[in-house]
Design a protein around this motif. Sequence first.
Motif, short mmCIF file in Angstrom:
data_model
loop_
_atom_site.label_atom_id
_atom_site.label_comp_id
_atom_site.label_asym_id
_atom_site.label_seq_id
_atom_site.Cartn_x
_atom_site.Cartn_y
_atom_site.Cartn_z
N PHE A 298 64.33 10.78 63.99
CA PHE A 298 64.70 10.23 62.69
C PHE A 298 65.72 9.12 62.86
CE2 PHE A 298 67.74 10.38 59.13
CZ PHE A 298 66.90 9.91 58.15
N ALA A 299 66.67 9.35 63.78
CA ALA A 299 67.70 8.34 64.02
C ALA A 299 67.09 7.04 64.50
CB ALA A 299 68.71 8.87 65.02
N MET A 300 65.97 7.14 65.24
CA MET A 300 65.34 5.91 65.73
C MET A 300 64.75 5.11 64.57
SD MET A 300 63.78 7.33 69.19
CE MET A 300 63.37 5.98 70.26
N PHE A 301 64.18 5.79 63.59
CA PHE A 301 63.70 5.07 62.41
C PHE A 301 64.86 4.37 61.70
CE2 PHE A 301 59.95 7.86 62.59
CZ PHE A 301 58.99 6.89 62.50
N LEU A 302 65.97 5.10 61.63
CA LEU A 302 67.15 4.54 60.97
C LEU A 302 67.64 3.31 61.73
CD1 LEU A 302 68.35 5.86 58.51
CD2 LEU A 302 70.17 6.75 59.94
N LEU A 303 67.67 3.46 63.07
CA LEU A 303 68.12 2.37 63.93
C LEU A 303 67.23 1.15 63.74
CD1 LEU A 303 70.06 1.74 66.33
CD2 LEU A 303 68.19 2.38 67.83
N SER A 304 65.92 1.38 63.73
CA SER A 304 65.01 0.24 63.61
C SER A 304 65.15 -0.39 62.24
CB SER A 304 63.58 0.66 63.90
OG SER A 304 62.96 1.11 62.73
N GLU A 305 65.45 0.44 61.21
CA GLU A 305 65.62 -0.14 59.88
C GLU A 305 66.80 -1.11 59.87
OE1 GLU A 305 66.13 2.65 56.63
OE2 GLU A 305 67.08 1.03 55.47
N TYR A 306 67.89 -0.69 60.53
CA TYR A 306 69.06 -1.56 60.50
C TYR A 306 68.91 -2.77 61.41
CZ TYR A 306 71.54 1.44 57.38
OH TYR A 306 71.90 2.11 56.26
N ILE A 307 68.20 -2.57 62.54
CA ILE A 307 67.96 -3.75 63.39
C ILE A 307 67.10 -4.76 62.63
CG2 ILE A 307 67.00 -4.59 65.55
CD1 ILE A 307 67.57 -1.94 66.78
N ASN A 308 66.10 -4.23 61.90
CA ASN A 308 65.25 -5.14 61.13
C ASN A 308 66.05 -5.86 60.07
OD1 ASN A 308 62.97 -4.56 62.53
ND2 ASN A 308 62.30 -2.95 61.14
N LEU A 309 66.98 -5.12 59.45
CA LEU A 309 67.84 -5.75 58.45
C LEU A 309 68.63 -6.89 59.09
CD1 LEU A 309 69.29 -5.77 55.69
CD2 LEU A 309 70.79 -4.02 56.58
N PHE A 310 69.17 -6.61 60.28
CA PHE A 310 69.96 -7.63 60.99
C PHE A 310 69.09 -8.83 61.34
CE2 PHE A 310 71.12 -9.30 65.18
CZ PHE A 310 72.31 -9.91 64.83
N ILE A 311 67.87 -8.54 61.83
CA ILE A 311 67.01 -9.63 62.27
C ILE A 311 66.60 -10.51 61.10
CG2 ILE A 311 64.74 -10.16 63.20
CD1 ILE A 311 65.13 -7.63 64.91
#
Lengths: 373, 365, 158
Positions: free
Chosen positions: B260-273
């Motif tokens: 689940f944390a990986m989904f969260l991580l990817s969400e925030y990386i996508n936000l950053f990108i």
Amino acid sequence: MKLLGDDEISEDGEFIINMGPQHPSTHGVLHLKIWLNGETIIKVQPNLGYIHRSIEKMSESLSYRNFIFATSRMDYLSAHINNLACALTVEQGLEVEIPERAQVIRIILSELTRLASHQLWWGSTGLDLGAVSPFFYGMRERESILEIMEETCGARLTMNFMVPGGIMADIHPDFQRKTKAILSQIKTNIKEYDDLLTGNVIFEERTKGVGIISKEDAISFGMSGPCARASGVSCDIRKWFPYSGYEKVQFEEILETSGDCYGRYMVRMREMLQSVSIIEQLIDNIPEGEIQAKTKNVIKLPKGEFYQKVETARGELGVYLVSDGAASPYRIKYRSPNFSNLFALPQMSKGAKIGDLVAIMSTLDLIIPDIDR
Amino acid sequence: MNHTILAISLSSIANSMHQSLQALLGDGFALTATEMLIQGLSLIVFLVILCFYLGWMERRVAAFMQIRLGPNRVGPQGTLQIIADTIKLLLKEGLTPNSSDKFLFNLAPMIMVITSFLVVAPLAFSKDFQLWDINIGILYVSAVSSISVIGILMAGWSSNNKYSLLGAMRSGAQLVSYELSIGLSLISIVILTGSLQMSDIINSQSNGWWLFKGHIPVIISFVIFIIASTAEINRAPFDLAEAEQELTAGFHTEYSGMKFAMFLLSEYINLFIASAIAATIFLGGWMPLHLGNFEAFNHVMDFIPGFVWFMGKTMFIIFIIMWFRWTFPRLRVDQLLNLEWKYLLPISMINTIFITIIAIYGWHF
Amino acid sequence: MFIKEYFSTIYRSIKSLLTGMKLTGYYFTHLNKIKTEEYPDNRATLKMADRFRGEVVMPHNENNEHRCTGCQACEIACPNGTIKIITKQEILADGKKKKRIDSFIYHHDLCTLCNLCIVACPSDAIVMAQTFEHAVYDKKLLKKILNNPDSKIMEGVE
């Protein structure tokens, strides 16, 4: 691996999902079985009974003073009004004259309860539609009302302040000052509510024309309260069958004709202002005097049937009481507003999307413990 | 902008590291491998830490907008809260449902995170400080970022949960549609610049950012880009794939613990990108703010390092996207597609024509 | 006509969205409006309302005397059977027998804090305390005996 079992797809190839008993937007333990075609709802079937506590049966073994407390647990957001309905029913049998002061305080507390309930509803409607912030703004005003309740009644949610013959204690010395403060706070903050949700284009899109129920259908489903008034059914008990001195105050019965989610929303928003005006009329004119009529220690009602209906925040609550002359009721039946309102849901949500179902449920303002009792 | 006033810039650090490694290892495979390892690790560490703080920032911003305080217990102002949360998630059991497709179920969060990391490659963090200045940078970004839809579909399908499946299907429709608007608004700048390369786009803004140079059409395409990328990264008011109130948690309903944390991580990386790309192509990336002929002002602006400019612009856009999230209700699934096909796409198509005219006649500043 | 409607829709939408953002932006920049009470930290200043119903207690005076006559009115008034009064016969100095309480048992875990026992009490022997934080690890701890050991009834209370 199989994706879907036999019981999960109906014979017509419909996708069946169970919403609840644990689901973020069913506000409790309501279970809806939904037949879906893609995202479109074909059929909704509500399943009840997850929070049945047999309040009606339990009341049969409690005295006339005692059974009132349990009704706070039915529609917990209009606890005062539920308690008032029971107290009024017992008073009907006792045929006592309720002191003016007690009646006025009863109305003020009922309207404050209605305000608090509508504010929580406003917040949770925003939350259900995906906007989280309204919840906190709604809670802010509700919190101030609950503080008044805590000071005067001693509890925030399950007040148990109404007793047969009047109210349990006199109002707190700060009551009038604080109530006036909260009224002015609500009048200014209702503009914020409009800014955040009412005028918002996404909110309008989500609610206008969604979950329409016609006037005829609303009557035949036995809907009451703001949900029915949104379809144009004039059903305000406070107007039609005034109780506890509602005939003496000036207020308007809010009616909308659209019958959709937006109509139900607007009815409640305008009702809040009506509640504010009712309290404003009374808060400075609380008559002096007794707060309780003289009643016997052990109340015994004469043989017979008694019925009293009141307007809770959600609609018409009826208390039907049969007495056989003993010290506890022979039979009690509550006609709860949410039960009738819920069963309009399958009709409203036909052909809607899943997101619409959430909007319909939140504007119906269901309180599940009131459905099961 | 042909001089860096600060003696220490990120590119000079990178150059000196390269020279010392060259001296140590000599030119050859060992040097390349070591440098790639260092680059990869430092990028991952940077992004993970950044995402921790984006998570913290999100919660504080939400709290302040909602007259609350937000996390303020762990560490000063709650800055270490997210570490506590990570430890919690690490220690939780990563549950795999019995009837799920276990291979795909475990693969999906990996795909999400890997895609997110891949898109970072052509981003310029500072002057001459870029992992990979590929000549088709914009194309690369829009191509790679659309892989993430596969991760979402995979997660939703393999969970064998009806809510997950509905969420995944919603996100499939959503991402495919909004890709078009994103592409068109990216193209508008490509037309003006004449290059797909990130460094070219940034250098073309040395005399002013595209947002100010390109008249109203560029402002429109900037707004469309922000709206469409909010939808592309599955954030409210377009978070239909995980629509909490409707589908409990959508495609990641069944995930727990680190997955689940990986989904969260990817969400925030996508936000950053998404924000970083908007900052790069519309707001000039690491280029400082220059105002016409105010030499003194421009000189002061040059003192601020490029990395600070880049991060500042990115954070500003991230804040705006967060602001959206904590204000608006969610759209319904058909309205979401209406917005794209009836409003954003026609407007951006017409807008692209206007921009082409501007580019042909050279009407921009 | 259609075009005009199309653009006025866009204009109204954007305006309504910006109105909402203005409100949340206002609260973001006005941090003094924050309503949060930092609960465990504000224990010292946290004062519950006078009438707050926390639990039923039996006040004793400095001579370890209470006002409970053991009439069991509260026990009858309680809807949940929360109160159990065990009485004993006491022989007074003049040889008369008198009913006195042996123990006043109060099940806090059953109590709904409805205030009916307090209203029913003819001699004001029990009151509601403004305490909270009642969580315990063992349910037995919630069964409380309200009268102090060796306590006596106050003079003059009948």
